[in-house]
Design an enzyme around this catalytic site. Structure first.
Site, PDB file in Angstrom:
ATOM      1  N   HIS A  86       0.820  -1.215   0.000  1.00 57.67           N
ATOM      2  CA  HIS A  86       0.000   0.000   0.000  1.00 57.67           C
ATOM      3  C   HIS A  86       0.852   1.262   0.000  1.00 57.67           C
ATOM      4  O   HIS A  86       1.910   1.312   0.615  1.00 57.67           O
ATOM      5  CB  HIS A  86      -0.998   0.006   1.159  1.00 57.67           C
ATOM      6  N   ASP A  88      -0.677   4.234   0.772  1.00 59.12           N
ATOM      7  CA  ASP A  88      -1.238   5.192   1.729  1.00 59.12           C
ATOM      8  C   ASP A  88      -0.533   5.051   3.073  1.00 59.12           C
ATOM      9  O   ASP A  88       0.071   4.015   3.367  1.00 59.12           O
ATOM     10  CB  ASP A  88      -2.757   5.009   1.898  1.00 59.12           C
ATOM     11  N   ASP A 125       6.110   1.531   6.674  1.00 56.86           N
ATOM     12  CA  ASP A 125       4.708   1.095   6.481  1.00 56.86           C
ATOM     13  C   ASP A 125       4.021   2.028   5.505  1.00 56.86           C
ATOM     14  O   ASP A 125       3.445   3.016   5.902  1.00 56.86           O
ATOM     15  CB  ASP A 125       4.010   1.090   7.844  1.00 56.86           C
ATOM     16  N   GLU A 158      -5.270   0.869   2.480  1.00 54.55           N
ATOM     17  CA  GLU A 158      -5.026  -0.185   3.485  1.00 54.55           C
ATOM     18  C   GLU A 158      -5.238   0.339   4.888  1.00 54.55           C
ATOM     19  O   GLU A 158      -5.839  -0.325   5.732  1.00 54.55           O
ATOM     20  CB  GLU A 158      -3.598  -0.743   3.336  1.00 54.55           C
ATOM     21  N   GLU A 159      -4.765   1.558   5.130  1.00 55.92           N
ATOM     22  CA  GLU A 159      -4.829   2.094   6.491  1.00 55.92           C
ATOM     23  C   GLU A 159      -6.244   2.493   6.917  1.00 55.92           C
ATOM     24  O   GLU A 159      -6.465   2.871   8.057  1.00 55.92           O
ATOM     25  CB  GLU A 159      -3.876   3.289   6.640  1.00 55.92           C
ATOM     26  N   HIS A 218     -23.475  23.420  33.998  1.00 57.50           N
ATOM     27  CA  HIS A 218     -22.593  23.938  35.048  1.00 57.50           C
ATOM     28  C   HIS A 218     -22.337  22.788  36.028  1.00 57.50           C
ATOM     29  O   HIS A 218     -23.294  22.177  36.536  1.00 57.50           O
ATOM     30  CB  HIS A 218     -23.285  25.107  35.747  1.00 57.50           C
ATOM     31  N   ARG A 333      -8.747  -6.797  18.567  1.00 59.58           N
ATOM     32  CA  ARG A 333      -7.951  -7.633  17.665  1.00 59.58           C
ATOM     33  C   ARG A 333      -8.454  -9.059  17.802  1.00 59.58           C
ATOM     34  O   ARG A 333      -8.668  -9.535  18.919  1.00 59.58           O
ATOM     35  CB  ARG A 333      -6.472  -7.574  18.052  1.00 59.58           C
ATOM     36  N   HIS A 432       3.060   4.000  12.461  1.00 57.47           N
ATOM     37  CA  HIS A 432       1.872   4.689  13.008  1.00 57.47           C
ATOM     38  C   HIS A 432       2.223   5.688  14.111  1.00 57.47           C
ATOM     39  O   HIS A 432       1.339   6.384  14.608  1.00 57.47           O
ATOM     40  CB  HIS A 432       0.813   3.711  13.568  1.00 57.47           C
TER      41      HIS A 432
HETATM   42  N1  BES Z   1       1.439  -3.068   8.034  1.00 59.47           N
HETATM   43  C1  BES Z   1       0.391  -2.932   8.993  1.00 59.47           C
HETATM   44  C2  BES Z   1       0.016  -4.250   9.635  1.00 59.47           C
HETATM   45  C3  BES Z   1       1.091  -4.876  10.475  1.00 59.47           C
HETATM   46  C4  BES Z   1       1.776  -4.125  11.398  1.00 59.47           C
HETATM   47  C5  BES Z   1       1.386  -6.185  10.338  1.00 59.47           C
HETATM   48  C6  BES Z   1       2.775  -4.692  12.147  1.00 59.47           C
HETATM   49  C7  BES Z   1       2.355  -6.768  11.096  1.00 59.47           C
HETATM   50  C8  BES Z   1       3.076  -6.002  12.000  1.00 59.47           C
HETATM   51  C9  BES Z   1      -0.819  -2.323   8.314  1.00 59.47           C
HETATM   52  O1  BES Z   1      -0.480  -1.220   7.520  1.00 59.47           O
HETATM   53  C10 BES Z   1      -1.743  -1.792   9.375  1.00 59.47           C
HETATM   54  O2  BES Z   1      -1.382  -0.882  10.050  1.00 59.47           O
HETATM   55  N2  BES Z   1      -2.940  -2.363   9.488  1.00 59.47           N
HETATM   56  C11 BES Z   1      -3.940  -1.844  10.355  1.00 59.47           C
HETATM   57  C12 BES Z   1      -5.285  -2.348   9.977  1.00 59.47           C
HETATM   58  C13 BES Z   1      -6.153  -1.366   9.251  1.00 59.47           C
HETATM   59  C14 BES Z   1      -7.547  -1.904   9.057  1.00 59.47           C
HETATM   60  C15 BES Z   1      -6.187   0.004   9.848  1.00 59.47           C
HETATM   61  C16 BES Z   1      -3.692  -2.283  11.773  1.00 59.47           C
HETATM   62  O3  BES Z   1      -3.166  -3.384  12.012  1.00 59.47           O
HETATM   63  O4  BES Z   1      -4.068  -1.526  12.670  1.00 59.47           O
HETATM   64 MN    MN Z   2       1.098  -1.609   6.329  1.00 62.16          MN
HETATM   65 MN    MN Z   3      -0.217   0.542   8.878  1.00 58.55          MN
END
Ligand code: BES
Ligand code: MN
Ligand code: MN
Length: 462
Positions: A86, A88, A125, A158-159, A218, A333, A432
């Site tokens: 990705h 983005d 990323d 993706e994000e 208040h 998760r 992130h």
């Molecule tokens: N590359 C990440 C996922 C990831 C991070 C895999 C660290 C393994 C290790 C991906 O870009 C990501 O951040 N995915 C999001 C999900 C999305 C629906 C916002 C996440 O995992 O929060």
């Molecule tokens: Mn990623």
């Molecule tokens: Mn990510």
């Protein structure tokens, strides 16, 4: 292969300059103010594919941000690898916590990256990792080494949960046809401990709104007599886990496919140093579900986190107010066999059931994705293992990671293909977060490894 490695080596500096150009484009998918930047970043990727030697590359419109697709087809009878990644990136804020501006890449040394790392949003990323694939293609074409067909699909959503990519795949099944999907968007355990990701967690993401009185009040006149939505939201969030940090939502664990003792043993054999882990995060203790190790807590167990909470007065000084509303964003998760929408329904039911009568509660499902487990007894995986063993001098360890890539499960449903998660980042690369970075070692190691993937995959599929 020697020529390819030499080519990569000789062009290192030029590659860095090119990657910097891409990193300078703030392709933040969640921010509508960056719509033009999404097109710029997509076009940059298309041009990069063409310059690298793709037969064709195109920017495809979708309902959301565009998808970049390119290919190098040498012989239709040969196997085909589809690279997914990705362009983005996550928003860069909070900006004041960055040591250098997020879209002005610089190279700095760190303890874990003594050769230097690129600091920029998206460095790891995932632009940096996608870029390795462009350069692997370039080196292979330049040296006329084309053991398989190569396809590239680089998306811009993706994000934000890939809302348009499922439809894009359905509409372009024939074009995207492949034998395996290769993804570099995950981590290795350490630069001297190569690993391949064999599982990712799923995700169910909700936003909640708690409403008390019909207007801000208040806090002297009404405080103590009217429900305060911030106080109540905090109580409700606290009730989502018990003292063992087990999630209390009824039915939450019903579908969880428990890992076997054998699997748990394997998982805990992967190199992991709790002391270093705590030191890197500057925490005195870790914190998670009772009865599980840290690797298990992120690898095979579900989790629940508030990602943000707001409401009331947060400006300078003190304002005595009893707010009307409070909000939180909460993510869960998930692990195999849990289903995101079903989990959101269970969440909503329980969250409403624990709300006192003095507030009203709204729950919105934002997005979600299924967990992934990839097989390790296939030529697709073996090729990655052999490639990494060649370039790292060590056999990579299979690992389960806690992050999510929701589209991977859909690839299997729509395109019928399995994925191989051969990523090269480090978990400490601050994706992130402020000061995201990607090691030069990792960048070049990825470029070096990818051509071997194609080589071994071509050989194994003969
Ligand atoms: N590359 C990440 C996922 C990831 C991070 C895999 C660290 C393994 C290790 C991906 O870009 C990501 O951040 N995915 C999001 C999900 C999305 C629906 C916002 C996440 O995992 O929060
Ligand atoms: Mn990623
Ligand atoms: Mn990510």
């Amino acid at each position: 292969m020697k020529n390819i490695q030499q080519y990569l080596n000789e062009n290192k500096d030029r590659f860095l300059n090119e990657l910097f150009e891409w990193l300078k484009i703030p392709s933040v998918s969640s921010d509508s103010g960056h719509k033009d930047d999404m097109y710029k970043a997509a076009n940059w990727a298309k041009d990069a594919l063409l310059k690298a030697g793709a037969d064709k590359a195109e920017v495809f419109e979708t309902k959301g941000h565009p998808v970049v697709y390119g290919e190098k087809i040498t012989d239709p009878s040969k196997p085909t690898v589809l690279v997914y990644g990705h362009y983005d990136v996550q928003p860069a804020d909070p900006l004041d916590l960055w040591d250098s501006p997020p879209f002005e890449p610089v190279i700095k040394k760190t303890d874990l990256h003594p050769d230097g790392a690129i600091f920029a949003r998206g460095a790891c990323d995932d632009k940096g990792q996608v870029f390795m694939h462009f350069k692997a293609l370039e080196a292979m074409v330049a040296n006329d080494f084309l053991p398989v067909n190569m396809k590239f699909m680089i998306e811009g959503e993706e994000e934000i949960g890939s809302p348009s990519l499922g439809q894009f795949c359905k509409d372009n099944k024939e074009m995207l046809k492949n034998d395996v999907i290769l993804v570099s968007d995950t981590s290795v355990i350490a630069n001297d401990v190569p690993s391949i990701t064999t599982g990712l967690r799923g995700l169910s993401y909700v936003e909640v709104e708690v409403t008390g009185p019909n207007r801000d009040l208040h806090s002297g006149t009404y405080g103590g007599a009217v429900g305060n939505p911030i106080n109540i939201l905090s109580e409700m969030i606290a009730k989502l886990m018990d003292e063992d940090r087990h999630i209390t939502i009824p039915g939450f664990y019903d579908d969880v496919l428990e890992a076997t003792e054998e699997e748990r043993k394997k998982l805990n054999e992967a190199p992991f140093n709790l002391k270093d882990y705590k030191k890197a995060l500057d925490i005195d203790e870790v914190c998670g579900e009772k009865g599980y190790t840290t690797d298990e807590r992120t690898g095979i167990r579900p989790s629940l986190d508030a990602n943000g909470i707001w409401g009331g007065f947060t400006g300078e000084g003190a304002k005595t107010v009893l707010p009307s509303k409070a909000y939180a964003k909460i993510s869960m998760r998930l692990v195999p066999n849990q289903e995101p929408k079903k989990i959101a329904v269970l969440f909503e039911k329980y969250f409403k059931s624990i709300a006192p009568d003095c507030v009203k509660v709204k729950v919105d499902y934002l997005h979600g994705g299924l967990p992934v487990v990839t097989p390790i007894d296939t030529p697709e995986y073996k090729a990655a293992e052999m490639a990494m063993e060649t370039t790292y001098g060590k056999k990579p360890v299979p690992t389960r990671e806690g992050g999510s890539i929701p589209i991977i499960a859909l690839f299997e449903q729509i395109l019928g293909s399995k994925s191989v998660l051969m990523g090269f980042g480090l978990n400490s690369d601050a994706i992130h977060s402020p000061n995201e970075h990607y090691g030069l070692f990792n960048l070049y190691k990825g470029m070096e490894t990818i051509p071997y993937y194609y080589k071994f995959y071509g050989e194994l599929k003969k």
